[in-house]
Each structure stands twice: as C-alpha cells, then as structure tokens.
Design an enzyme around this catalytic site. Structure first.
Site, short mmCIF file in Angstrom:
data_model
loop_
_atom_site.label_atom_id
_atom_site.label_comp_id
_atom_site.label_asym_id
_atom_site.label_seq_id
_atom_site.Cartn_x
_atom_site.Cartn_y
_atom_site.Cartn_z
N GLY A 112 0.83 -1.20 0.00
CA GLY A 112 0.00 0.00 0.00
C GLY A 112 0.85 1.24 0.00
O GLY A 112 2.09 1.18 -0.12
N ASP B 230 -5.53 8.01 9.11
CA ASP B 230 -5.81 7.33 7.85
C ASP B 230 -6.78 6.18 8.07
O ASP B 230 -6.56 5.06 7.60
CB ASP B 230 -4.50 6.83 7.22
CG ASP B 230 -4.68 6.44 5.76
OD1 ASP B 230 -5.53 7.05 5.08
OD2 ASP B 230 -3.97 5.53 5.30
N VAL C 214 4.08 -5.17 3.11
CA VAL C 214 3.90 -6.06 4.25
C VAL C 214 4.38 -7.46 3.86
O VAL C 214 4.00 -8.00 2.82
CB VAL C 214 2.42 -6.12 4.68
CG1 VAL C 214 2.27 -7.03 5.90
CG2 VAL C 214 1.91 -4.73 5.00
#
Length: 745
Positions: free
Chosen positions: A18, A131, A23
């Site tokens: 992202g 966010d 990740v």
C-alpha cells in the site's frame, strides 16, 4: 536488507502493499510465531527526519494495548530500513467483506463501534490515526476486528498533509477530513470524520460525496460541500443512525462529536433504540469496548413502541381487527456489495520522496480562483516571502469563530473522465487542488497570501510591539534545526549536507559543507556542535574570517539531540535510553548515562542537565553533571518534544497534549501548565518571553513568563519544527520549504 535487520525471523513472501509500505510474512525462529512485517517505503526510510519520527512514534505505538488494535511486537530502524513487526491477521479486511459478501447494517455499526473504542484508546495516549479506512480495519481468523497503521501517515508524511513541490497531495481523499485536506490542526474529531465516512460507505455502498472519477473534485467537496444525506443515499437506514453519522461528517470539527467515544456512545444509543437488546451480538461483530461505550452495549435500550397505523389495526397472526401487538425490530438491511470502484490509480506514496514534500497549504494560495481544467501539475514556483508587516494571529480568547463559508462546486465540464482509486494513499495533481482554498474555506494567514473570500473575524487590536514575520531566509531543500549563540544563527541543512550560518544584519547565508546531513544544532561562544550519522561534528570559525574548521567527533551511538552547558557537550540516544557526555576539548566520550525510555531533547543549565523522555505520560529527567547520577524524574505531560531554559525555569513543550509545563529547578516540580494547542513541539525562551511552535497549524505562540499566559500567536508558513532566539529576533526552521523564518517584536 530486511533479513539483515531481522536476523531472528525467517522472512517470507509479500502479503500486502500500500501507500505506506510493503507487508511481508515472517516467522520468529525461536518462538515459531507468525508475524507481519511492514517495511516503510525505501525513499522515506532513508530520510533522517522519517527515521527520527519512526523511532519516536514506534515506541508510542508499542504502548497501545487494546483488543481492537493490531499490536506492535518490535520495530527496527537500521541501514536505511524502517520495519514494524506486528500481529499477523488472517481474516481479511472490512473492504474485502464489503466488496464480496456484503455487510448488514447492524454489523456495520458494530464494526465502527469497535473502531471508535480503539481510536478513543489511542487518542488518550496522544496518538491520532490519520488514515482510517476500510483497508486499515482487519479481522483475525476468529472474526475480531482490529485497527492497523496507527500513526504511519505521520511517520511517512509528517505532521500535516503534504504534497510534492510539483503539486501532488499525499493522502487518502475519500476519508480525509476538511481540516486534514487543508493542513490545519488535527484533533480526535479528524479520526471521527474518517470513521463516519467508513460507516456511511458500509451502510450505503457509496461514498458521502458524488464520485465522478476525479480525486481532486472529491477533495474539493469534502472541504466546500455537505455530503449527500445518508437517508437519501440509503433510505433503509434508520433515521436515528443516519442522523448520528451525518453529525460526525460535519465540515466544522466543532460540530462533530468531540471524541471517538462520544461518537461511539451516540451510535450505540441510536442502534440500540432501533434494533433492541442484543443488536451487537446479532450483527456478528465482537465489540470489546470499555467505559461509556461498554455501558451502552451491555445495557442496550429497549425497542421503541410501535407506530400507530393509519387504518384499523390488525393482529399479525390472524388478520382480524383488534389490538395490535408490538412489532419486533425490522431486520437490518444488508448492503450486497460496494458500488465504488477499487482499481488502483494515481501515483502511490511508494514512489514519492520526502524531499519532494511540502505542506499542501503552501502550494495553494488563498486567492487562487477555482480551476478545474488543469490536468498536469504546474511548474514549481519559488516560495513567496511573507509580508513585512504580517499581523499576528490573536490569542484564542480574542478570536470569534469564523462563519462557515458558502458551498461552491467546481464546474462539471472540467472534470477529467479518467478514474482514480479513492483508497490507496494518493499523490493528487495540484493543478486543481487550488479549489480547496480558493472556493472560500480560508483562514487569516500572516505569512502566506490573502484571500478575497476570507471570513470576517472579530479580533483584538494588536499591541504596537506585537511580534510579526519580518523575513524568510532560504537555506536549502530541507532545514531541520536552528540554534543561536555568539557564533550567530545556524541551521541544519539535511538535504544539502551542510550547516548554514545566517548573518542577522542582512539575512545572507554561508554554508559549511559536511560529510552527512546534520540534525540537531547547539551553538556556543566559540563553536557549533551538530548531531549527524556516526556521531557529532564540531565547527569552529578560523581567525581572520578565513572560513571554518570542521572536526568530526565519532560516537558509537546513534545520536538524536545535542546541547552544550555545565562545561560539557551532551547528546541523547533515543533508541538506547542514554545521555552521552562528551569532552568539548578532546571530543572524547566520558560517560553514557541511562536516563529512561525515549530520551529526546536535552538542555543544560540551572546546575543540571535536563532530558525529555518522549513517553505517555512524559517525564523530564534531571541529571547531576558532577556525579552523572539521575536525581529526579518529573512528570510533565504527554510526549515532551523539546525543552528550554530561561526565566528561572525549565520549560517542556508536550506535543501529546498540546501543553507547556514550567518546572521550578529548585523544587523539581511543575509550577504551571499552559495549554497551547495540538502539537506544541518546540520551545525557546528569550526576548522576555517563551516561544512555542505548533507544526500542524504553523503557529508560533508567545508566552508571558510573568503571567504564564499566551499573549500573541504568529501564523507562519510551512511546517515549523524548531525555534531559536537571540537579540536579533526569533528564528523558526520550516522543515518543508527549507527556509528559516525571522520574527521580531
């Protein structure tokens, strides 16, 4: 590089990507525990400012202990790599659930109720999420909701919404509150807005604003327009729930729920009143809340009495006329799927460089009219100097609330047809971002332009000696710290790998080249000291004005801040919990003193050395320079960022709760706590006052020591994060533009 940074883990495949990083799946070799490892974008992880924020924020994030927050097990900042080791969740995201099986209305409310509980816990520790969106709401294999990526937006982008110099905004427009889009002060109400946007989407299958494929127009509407009423977007949603969501989406933060807990309580009351006891359990979402939210869902409200039909009542079972029996709550509507496009688009944050980023407000002059025809970003322009007689923003008690400006809408003909993702953190072309402020949402800005549509304000007349911005001195691409002393005014030019000396007589600048970018600066009578990678550097003027002598001072620790006083040079080691003592004559490290968790700012004076520990609750540690012993640990407030000495006191600016704590060095006690506002992070004492910087709102506050009251506020440009003072003025480092701002009374 990840394997070298995490030798105790077996690093597996990439499992996600992202705007805030990649990740990876990993497993601890000894424990056999599967984990998720988030790696920050490479361009950001190599930046000293990001590294500093990463270490500071990671320590804070690791203190979050809540059943609805993804726990942080470990963090590493090494060799330009920033890694967070977290719990591995296998149940997918809320976005996955919304776009596949759909979400029932009661489940949607339960999801956001759990989110509110998590947000309220984090807000209590001074941490904003910044966010909140469906992708950051994840499920465990057992179905427990957990919120991820707390504070990552701040680590990567800094304290305010940022943009590249060529005009692209960093952020997730679909869930961004108006004040976040405009780079103004962020509060818990900012996260409330984002959580309400998520709930609106879960209940209706669409975003609160018309989505025509233009991300800029979407941001524009967040700032200038009211969202489509939820009862119009989803008529099946009960009015009580719709009303709660719409209040949380108010453009003005003051009109929203003040806290995430307040929003959660209102939502629990609305849902309980409609769907009756047990609605949370029926929705299938485990809500493990505390406090007032727990009280509401543990003792849900009874269902409302049935409505009287207009015609003769009948019993549901037989159809005969008679006394109606109470109706059971209607089953919640299921949103079959989201109708929002989820394709990737735009330039992701992974491709951005921190050197490109400046605050959005600096690229959007308040007097620019809306222009929705530009597609390519404009050529970067040189930053405008602030007006010579820029007026200070009056103290809070002297300012009346500004009226909400009338909504305006960008012309439809200018909306580009190409679609962009509303979800990944976007970098949005600023050629059309000018509509954000140009349409009427403005503020009195002392250092950066004016607007014909600025709302009328009622203000107290400033004193004749009111402080004002008198000059803006360009230093380089990025300036991180500023200091003053007999050797003049000095600033650290990180990007230029230099120290910059400002001549106050004409604001001219002389650069002294270094091997690495400097961070903290301390100026003495005969030298300048700065922290950089690998230790310290000492800069001394040569006799006869023949340049400067640069002497590296190796220290086998990663230093954060530096100070000179009580006969020694002192530097903090944030990741090691140490205070390093250096002989200024020989450059030899003579002591390493444990001073507590997360030592950051350091000052020396009043017979002691004082160290700020960036924890919650935060403390200031007093060290005796004659014995190297800790003699006192003083609670001051949440996340003390910077310390200063003056007016017979030690002053601590606490960014976590927006306060300044004043310590009496004779008693080691806080004798006054002065509320400044969110993000109070840097402080200095001089010219008869204490001066405090708020990076998020770009405000410098003046405190009168005799009364401990804020007597003036000066609006500056950019993202000020360091401050110094001498007889020639107050000097503020704007880390985003690479300028030093000069203020005089």
């Amino acid at each position: 590089r990840v394997e070298r940074a995490l030798p105790d883990y077996e690093i597996g495949d990439e499992i996600g990507r992202g705007g805030w990083g990649v990740v990876l799946h990993a497993r601890h070799r000894q424990l056999g525990r599967d984990v998720a490892v988030k790696e920050l974008p490479t361009a950001f992880a190599a930046d000293p400012g990001v590294q500093h924020r990463f270490v500071s924020e990671a320590r804070l994030l690791a203190t979050l202990d809540h059943p609805h927050i993804v726990p942080i097990y470990d963090y590493v900042e090494r060799e330009g790599v920033c890694l967070l080791v977290m719990e591995l969740l296998s149940g997918g995201t809320v976005l996955d659930r919304l776009t596949t099986a759909g979400v029932s209305a009661d489940a949607a409310c339960g999801i956001v109720l759990a989110t509110c509980s998590a947000l309220h816990h984090a807000h209590g520790k001074g941490i904003l999420h910044r966010d909140v969106k469906p992708e950051n709401l994840l499920f465990t294999g057992g179905g427990t909701l957990k919120v991820s990526d707390f504070g990552i937006a701040k680590v990567v982008g800094g304290a305010v919404s940022m943009a590249t110099r060529t005009g692209e905004v960093l952020g997730t427009p679909a869930y961004m509150a108006p004040e976040q889009a405009l780079g103004r002060e962020l509060t818990p109400a900012t996260d409330v807005y984002a959580a309400a946007t998520v709930l609106y989407e879960l209940l209706s299958g669409r975003l609160p604003f018309v989505d025509d494929g233009n991300a800029i127009a979407l941001l524009y509407r967040h700032v200038h327009e009211d969202p489509v009423a939820l009862r119009e977007a989803a008529p099946g949603v009960p009015d009580a729930v719709s009303t709660t969501v719409m209040r949380a989406l108010a453009r003005d933060p003051a009109d929203r729920y003040e806290s995430a807990e307040d929003f959660g309580v209102a939502l629990a009351d609305a849902a309980g009143g409609v769907w009756g006891p047990g609605w949370v359990q029926r929705g299938g979402v485990d809500v493990m809340a505390s406090g007032r939210i727990r009280e509401r869902i543990s003792q849900p409200l009874a269902p409302p009495p049935p409505e009287e039909p207009a015609s003769a009542p009948t019993t549901e079972a037989s159809g005969f006329a008679g006394t109606p029996r109470a109706k059971t709550p209607a089953p919640p509507t299921v949103i079959e799927r989201s109708v929002i496009s989820h394709e990737e688009g735009g330039r992701g944050a992974l491709e951005a460089s921190p050197d490109e980023l400046v605050p959005v407000r600096d690229l959007v002059p308040a007097d620019t009219p809306p222009s929705m025809t530009a597609v390519a970003p404009p050529e970067p322009a040189a930053p405008a100097a602030p007006p010579e007689a820029a007026a200070p923003v009056p103290a809070p008690e002297a300012t009346a609330p500004a009226p909400t400006p009338a909504a305006a809408r960008p012309p439809a003909a200018a909306r580009p047809p190409a679609r962009r993702s509303r979800r990944t953190p976007l970098l949005i072309a600023l050629g059309v971002v000018g509509v954000l402020v140009g349409g009427g949402v403005g503020a009195v800005v002392a250092g950066g332009g004016s607007s014909s549509k600025t709302p009328t304000r009622t203000t107290a007349a400033p004193k004749a000696t009111a402080p004002k911005v008198v000059a803006t001195v360009p230093i380089g691409e990025r300036v991180d710290h500023v200091g003053t002393g007999r050797q003049g005014v000095w600033a650290s030019d990180i990007a230029g790998r230099a120290l910059a000396r400002i001549d106050p007589s004409n604001n001219s600048v002389t650069h002294v080249a270094l091997e690495n970018g400097p961070h903290s600066v301390a100026v003495t009578d005969n030298a300048v000291w700065a922290t950089l990678s690998g230790g310290l550097v000492k800069v001394e003027p040569q006799s006869g004005g023949n340049g400067f002598k640069v002497t590296p001072v190796p220290v086998d620790e990663s230093l954060t801040e530096v100070a000179v006083g009580e006969g020694w040079v002192w530097a903090t080691v944030l990741s090691g919990g140490l205070l390093v003592r250096v002989d200024p004559a020989t450059g030899t490290t003579v002591a390493k003193i444990p001073v507590g968790a997360s030592p950051d700012s350091v000052v020396a004076g009043e017979g002691a050395v004082w160290v700020a520990n960036r924890t919650t609750p935060g403390t200031v540690t007093r060290v005796d320079p004659t014995t190297n012993g800790v003699v006192a640990t003083i609670p001051v407030g949440a996340n003390p960022d910077q310390l200063a000495i003056g007016a017979g006191s030690i002053w601590s600016a606490n960014s976590g709760d927006g306060s300044v704590a004043r310590i009496d060095p004779k008693t080691n006690k806080v004798v006054a706590t002065i509320q400044i506002g969110p993000g109070a992070s840097s402080i200095i004492v001089g010219q008869g006052a204490a001066w405090v910087v708020q990076p998020e709102s770009a405000v410098v506050s003046r405190i009168e020591p005799a009364t401990n009251r804020v007597t003036a506020k000066v609006q500056v440009s950019g993202r000020p994060e360091s401050i110094a003072v001498n007889a020639d003025g107050v000097w503020v480092a704007d880390t985003s533009s690479g300028n030093v701002i000069r203020i005089r009374e």
